[in-house]
Design a protein around this motif. Structure first.
Motif, PDB file in Angstrom:
ATOM      1  N   ASP A  44       0.735  -1.288   0.063  1.00  0.00           N
ATOM      2  CA  ASP A  44      -0.151   0.093   0.009  1.00  0.00           C
ATOM      3  C   ASP A  44       0.622   1.235   0.106  1.00  0.00           C
ATOM      4  OD1 ASP A  44      -2.189  -1.437   0.102  1.00  0.00           O
ATOM      5  OD2 ASP A  44      -2.469  -1.554   2.229  1.00  0.00           O
ATOM      6  N   SER A  45       2.099   1.168   0.297  1.00  0.00           N
ATOM      7  CA  SER A  45       2.989   2.375   0.395  1.00  0.00           C
ATOM      8  C   SER A  45       4.222   2.318  -0.536  1.00  0.00           C
ATOM      9  CB  SER A  45       3.484   2.463   1.592  1.00  0.00           C
ATOM     10  OG  SER A  45       4.306   1.497   2.171  1.00  0.00           O
ATOM     11  N   LEU A  46       4.497   1.133  -1.244  1.00  0.00           N
ATOM     12  CA  LEU A  46       5.698   1.170  -2.144  1.00  0.00           C
ATOM     13  C   LEU A  46       5.502   1.963  -3.378  1.00  0.00           C
ATOM     14  CD1 LEU A  46       8.120  -0.473  -2.629  1.00  0.00           C
ATOM     15  CD2 LEU A  46       6.657  -2.204  -4.037  1.00  0.00           C
ATOM     16  N   ASP A  47       6.492   2.654  -3.778  1.00  0.00           N
ATOM     17  CA  ASP A  47       6.603   3.654  -4.815  1.00  0.00           C
ATOM     18  C   ASP A  47       7.682   3.318  -5.706  1.00  0.00           C
ATOM     19  OD1 ASP A  47       5.977   6.274  -5.760  1.00  0.00           O
ATOM     20  OD2 ASP A  47       7.897   6.771  -5.234  1.00  0.00           O
ATOM     21  N   GLU A  48       8.799   2.962  -5.594  1.00  0.00           N
ATOM     22  CA  GLU A  48       9.816   2.473  -6.225  1.00  0.00           C
ATOM     23  C   GLU A  48      10.684   1.495  -6.010  1.00  0.00           C
ATOM     24  OE1 GLU A  48      11.708   6.039  -8.962  1.00  0.00           O
ATOM     25  OE2 GLU A  48      12.969   5.599  -7.105  1.00  0.00           O
ATOM     26  N   ILE A  49      11.159   0.684  -6.937  1.00  0.00           N
ATOM     27  CA  ILE A  49      11.949  -0.239  -6.682  1.00  0.00           C
ATOM     28  C   ILE A  49      13.325  -0.162  -7.599  1.00  0.00           C
ATOM     29  CG2 ILE A  49      12.743  -2.641  -6.765  1.00  0.00           C
ATOM     30  CD1 ILE A  49       9.671  -3.092  -6.731  1.00  0.00           C
ATOM     31  N   VAL A  50      14.619  -0.145  -7.093  1.00  0.00           N
ATOM     32  CA  VAL A  50      15.879   0.202  -7.947  1.00  0.00           C
ATOM     33  C   VAL A  50      16.774  -1.040  -7.942  1.00  0.00           C
ATOM     34  CG1 VAL A  50      17.811   1.571  -8.257  1.00  0.00           C
ATOM     35  CG2 VAL A  50      15.613   2.587  -7.904  1.00  0.00           C
ATOM     36  N   LEU A  51      17.135  -1.519  -9.107  1.00  0.00           N
ATOM     37  CA  LEU A  51      17.755  -2.926  -9.271  1.00  0.00           C
ATOM     38  C   LEU A  51      18.936  -2.398  -9.849  1.00  0.00           C
ATOM     39  CD1 LEU A  51      15.243  -5.199 -10.029  1.00  0.00           C
ATOM     40  CD2 LEU A  51      16.299  -5.191  -7.958  1.00  0.00           C
ATOM     41  N   ASP A  52      20.160  -2.250  -9.468  1.00  0.00           N
ATOM     42  CA  ASP A  52      21.370  -1.703 -10.335  1.00  0.00           C
ATOM     43  C   ASP A  52      22.464  -3.175 -10.019  1.00  0.00           C
ATOM     44  OD1 ASP A  52      20.716   0.446 -11.390  1.00  0.00           O
ATOM     45  OD2 ASP A  52      21.260   1.434  -9.503  1.00  0.00           O
ATOM     46  N   LEU A  53      23.053  -3.623 -11.207  1.00  0.00           N
ATOM     47  CA  LEU A  53      24.203  -4.754 -11.091  1.00  0.00           C
ATOM     48  C   LEU A  53      25.286  -4.269 -10.141  1.00  0.00           C
ATOM     49  CD1 LEU A  53      24.651  -7.536 -12.685  1.00  0.00           C
ATOM     50  CD2 LEU A  53      26.144  -6.056 -14.180  1.00  0.00           C
ATOM     51  N   GLY A  54      25.200  -5.342  -9.507  1.00  0.00           N
ATOM     52  CA  GLY A  54      26.428  -5.169  -8.402  1.00  0.00           C
ATOM     53  C   GLY A  54      26.217  -4.336  -7.137  1.00  0.00           C
ATOM     54  N   LYS A  55      24.880  -4.078  -7.167  1.00  0.00           N
ATOM     55  CA  LYS A  55      24.509  -3.029  -5.936  1.00  0.00           C
ATOM     56  C   LYS A  55      23.435  -3.617  -5.206  1.00  0.00           C
ATOM     57  CE  LYS A  55      26.077   1.224  -8.335  1.00  0.00           C
ATOM     58  NZ  LYS A  55      25.841   2.681  -8.624  1.00  0.00           N
ATOM     59  N   PRO A  56      23.294  -3.259  -3.925  1.00  0.00           N
ATOM     60  CA  PRO A  56      22.177  -3.790  -3.207  1.00  0.00           C
ATOM     61  C   PRO A  56      21.034  -3.236  -3.653  1.00  0.00           C
ATOM     62  CG  PRO A  56      23.245  -2.020  -1.871  1.00  0.00           C
ATOM     63  CD  PRO A  56      24.107  -2.036  -3.044  1.00  0.00           C
ATOM     64  N   LEU A  57      19.698  -3.742  -3.569  1.00  0.00           N
ATOM     65  CA  LEU A  57      18.307  -3.466  -3.768  1.00  0.00           C
ATOM     66  C   LEU A  57      17.865  -2.332  -2.991  1.00  0.00           C
ATOM     67  CD1 LEU A  57      15.483  -4.088  -4.488  1.00  0.00           C
ATOM     68  CD2 LEU A  57      15.102  -5.240  -2.649  1.00  0.00           C
ATOM     69  N   ILE A  58      17.442  -1.137  -3.610  1.00  0.00           N
ATOM     70  CA  ILE A  58      16.889  -0.089  -3.003  1.00  0.00           C
ATOM     71  C   ILE A  58      15.575  -0.059  -3.148  1.00  0.00           C
ATOM     72  CG2 ILE A  58      17.188   2.461  -2.797  1.00  0.00           C
ATOM     73  CD1 ILE A  58      20.173   2.008  -3.847  1.00  0.00           C
ATOM     74  N   TYR A  59      14.509   0.418  -2.451  1.00  0.00           N
ATOM     75  CA  TYR A  59      13.239   0.727  -2.712  1.00  0.00           C
ATOM     76  C   TYR A  59      12.636   1.717  -1.876  1.00  0.00           C
ATOM     77  CZ  TYR A  59      12.065  -2.474   1.170  1.00  0.00           C
ATOM     78  OH  TYR A  59      12.073  -2.927   2.641  1.00  0.00           O
ATOM     79  N   THR A  60      11.498   2.285  -2.165  1.00  0.00           N
ATOM     80  CA  THR A  60      10.984   3.480  -1.482  1.00  0.00           C
ATOM     81  C   THR A  60       9.703   3.326  -0.956  1.00  0.00           C
ATOM     82  OG1 THR A  60      12.400   5.130  -2.725  1.00  0.00           O
ATOM     83  CG2 THR A  60      10.616   5.951  -1.435  1.00  0.00           C
ATOM     84  N   ALA A  61       9.298   3.476   0.037  1.00  0.00           N
ATOM     85  CA  ALA A  61       7.974   3.149   0.535  1.00  0.00           C
ATOM     86  C   ALA A  61       7.600   4.170   1.613  1.00  0.00           C
ATOM     87  CB  ALA A  61       7.714   1.647   1.256  1.00  0.00           C
ATOM     88  N   ALA A  62       6.547   4.737   1.443  1.00  0.00           N
ATOM     89  CA  ALA A  62       5.911   5.765   2.270  1.00  0.00           C
ATOM     90  C   ALA A  62       7.130   6.901   2.659  1.00  0.00           C
ATOM     91  CB  ALA A  62       5.469   5.079   4.009  1.00  0.00           C
ATOM     92  N   ASP A  63       7.583   7.322   1.585  1.00  0.00           N
ATOM     93  CA  ASP A  63       8.775   8.263   1.435  1.00  0.00           C
ATOM     94  C   ASP A  63       9.864   7.948   2.293  1.00  0.00           C
ATOM     95  OD1 ASP A  63       7.033  10.110   0.040  1.00  0.00           O
ATOM     96  OD2 ASP A  63       5.844  10.701   1.714  1.00  0.00           O
ATOM     97  N   GLN A  64      10.040   6.580   2.579  1.00  0.00           N
ATOM     98  CA  GLN A  64      11.307   6.057   3.175  1.00  0.00           C
ATOM     99  C   GLN A  64      12.109   5.329   2.152  1.00  0.00           C
ATOM    100  OE1 GLN A  64      12.226   6.478   6.751  1.00  0.00           O
ATOM    101  NE2 GLN A  64      13.951   5.604   6.444  1.00  0.00           N
ATOM    102  N   VAL A  65      13.443   5.683   2.198  1.00  0.00           N
ATOM    103  CA  VAL A  65      14.385   4.967   1.364  1.00  0.00           C
ATOM    104  C   VAL A  65      14.995   3.703   2.120  1.00  0.00           C
ATOM    105  CG1 VAL A  65      16.294   4.935  -0.133  1.00  0.00           C
ATOM    106  CG2 VAL A  65      14.872   6.960  -0.108  1.00  0.00           C
ATOM    107  N   TYR A  66      14.913   2.349   1.664  1.00  0.00           N
ATOM    108  CA  TYR A  66      15.212   1.206   2.168  1.00  0.00           C
ATOM    109  C   TYR A  66      16.474   0.768   1.432  1.00  0.00           C
ATOM    110  CZ  TYR A  66      11.136   1.274   4.946  1.00  0.00           C
ATOM    111  OH  TYR A  66       9.987   1.777   5.728  1.00  0.00           O
ATOM    112  N   VAL A  67      17.500   0.236   2.113  1.00  0.00           N
ATOM    113  CA  VAL A  67      18.619  -0.093   1.216  1.00  0.00           C
ATOM    114  C   VAL A  67      18.823  -1.702   1.884  1.00  0.00           C
ATOM    115  CG1 VAL A  67      21.128  -0.218   0.669  1.00  0.00           C
ATOM    116  CG2 VAL A  67      19.717   2.098   0.770  1.00  0.00           C
TER     117      VAL A  67
END
Length: 322
Positions: A44-67
């Protein structure tokens, strides 16, 4: 002129389309399993998922960035996602039939995928209700705002309101399938409006599709996202002179930014030396100041004249300003 919807009423009207859980599940099925496990609980709050080769998963939910430390994105992860999406188009975007998710890739110098950005698309109903008194009047509307302020989300809901009144006489020129969703079937949230898709590249084809909408389908209203090429600006000008109502978005933060964009000057009345030479193609202009924050100029010509004379036009604040 109408009365703006008060804040409490507007909040009660805002809701996500009932099909979103199904659309979200279809996206989750395409993700590498370990990515899905990490992000699925944020539906219900997920906004964006970023997948970059060789880097950790990053995603944004409820205006909070998770690594997510401890694991990096592999070539196999990107191949898994690409295969389950069915590949990418020439504009490096992919989508899922009938959903509003936007999936974009980054390629290296050899054409291999090294990064993917996934924007979670939601049809949010009710965000344009504050504009309803003006939308139900005649007159074209230009929406201006910077990226990530909800212009396209607002535009979808404007289409919903207009389609409720004009039905299939609303023609949506969908440049990147962000209004009506990817694939051949249009998202039910904008029905019964009709959707015309724009082939790549939009700089060459968007104006041509706007022309087709007007010439071939007799619309009352044409809706277009992100105008700013010479041909689509010309077609918006032509539509206004032929009595077709246009609702469109353009990049910028304020009306002043529009005046400083030479490509847009024809639809602003061709201002020269501080004066307009003709009437603007749009009767009204809306500045999107943030998600749910709008400033409406019901008389766009008057607002332009005030700016050209060195003044500051007064607009109407609509939406949520808490």
């Amino acid at each position: 002129m109408g009365v703006p919807v008060v804040e409490a009423e507007q909040k009660s009207l805002v809701r996500v389309h009932e099909r979103f859980p199904e659309e979200f599940a279809r996206l989750m099925e395409r993700l590498p399993p370990w990515v899905r496990v990490e992000v699925e609980g944020h539906r219900d709050s997920l906004d964006e998922i970023v997948l970059d080769l060789g880097k950790p998963l990053i995603y944004t939910a409820a205006d909070q960035v998770y690594v997510l430390e401890g694991r990096t994105v592999s070539k196999d992860d990107l191949s898994y996602l690409t295969h389950r999406l069915g590949g990418f188009k020439e504009n490096n975007r992919a989508g899922l039939e009938g959903t509003l998710h936007r999936i974009s890739r980054i390629q290296d110098a050899y054409g291999e995928t090294v990064g993917v950005t996934i924007r979670i698309g939601r049809f949010v109903m009710g965000v344009a209700e504050a504009l309803r008194p003006w939308l139900e009047q005649t007159g074209s509307l230009l929406v201006v705002g910077p990226p990530r302020t909800g212009k396209t989300t607002l535009l979808r809901d404007i289409v919903r309101i207009l389609a409720g009144r004009y039905g299939p006489r609303v023609a949506v020129v969908d440049t990147s399938n962000e209004i009506g969703g990817d694939g051949k079937l249009t998202h039910p949230g904008i029905s019964p409006a009709r959707r015309l898709q724009v082939p790549d590249p939009p700089s060459k084809n968007q104006g041509w599709v706007i022309y087709q909408a007007i010439a071939n389908h007799s619309p009352e209203v044409v809706v277009a996202d992100e105008i700013g090429y010479n041909e689509d600006v010309f077609q918006c000008l032509t539509a206004s002179r032929r009595g077709v109502r246009v609702v469109a978005t353009a990049h910028g933060e304020t009306i002043l930014d529009l005046l400083e964009n030479p490509v847009l000057l024809p639809i602003l009345g061709d201002p020269v030396e501080g004066k307009r030479r003709s009437r603007p193609s749009f009767a009204m202009c809306l500045e999107v100041r943030g998600k749910g924050k709008f400033v409406l100029y019901p008389d766009f010509a008057e607002a332009l004249d005030t700016l050209l004379a060195g003044g500051e036009p007064e607009g109407l604040r609509l939406g949520r300003w808490d």
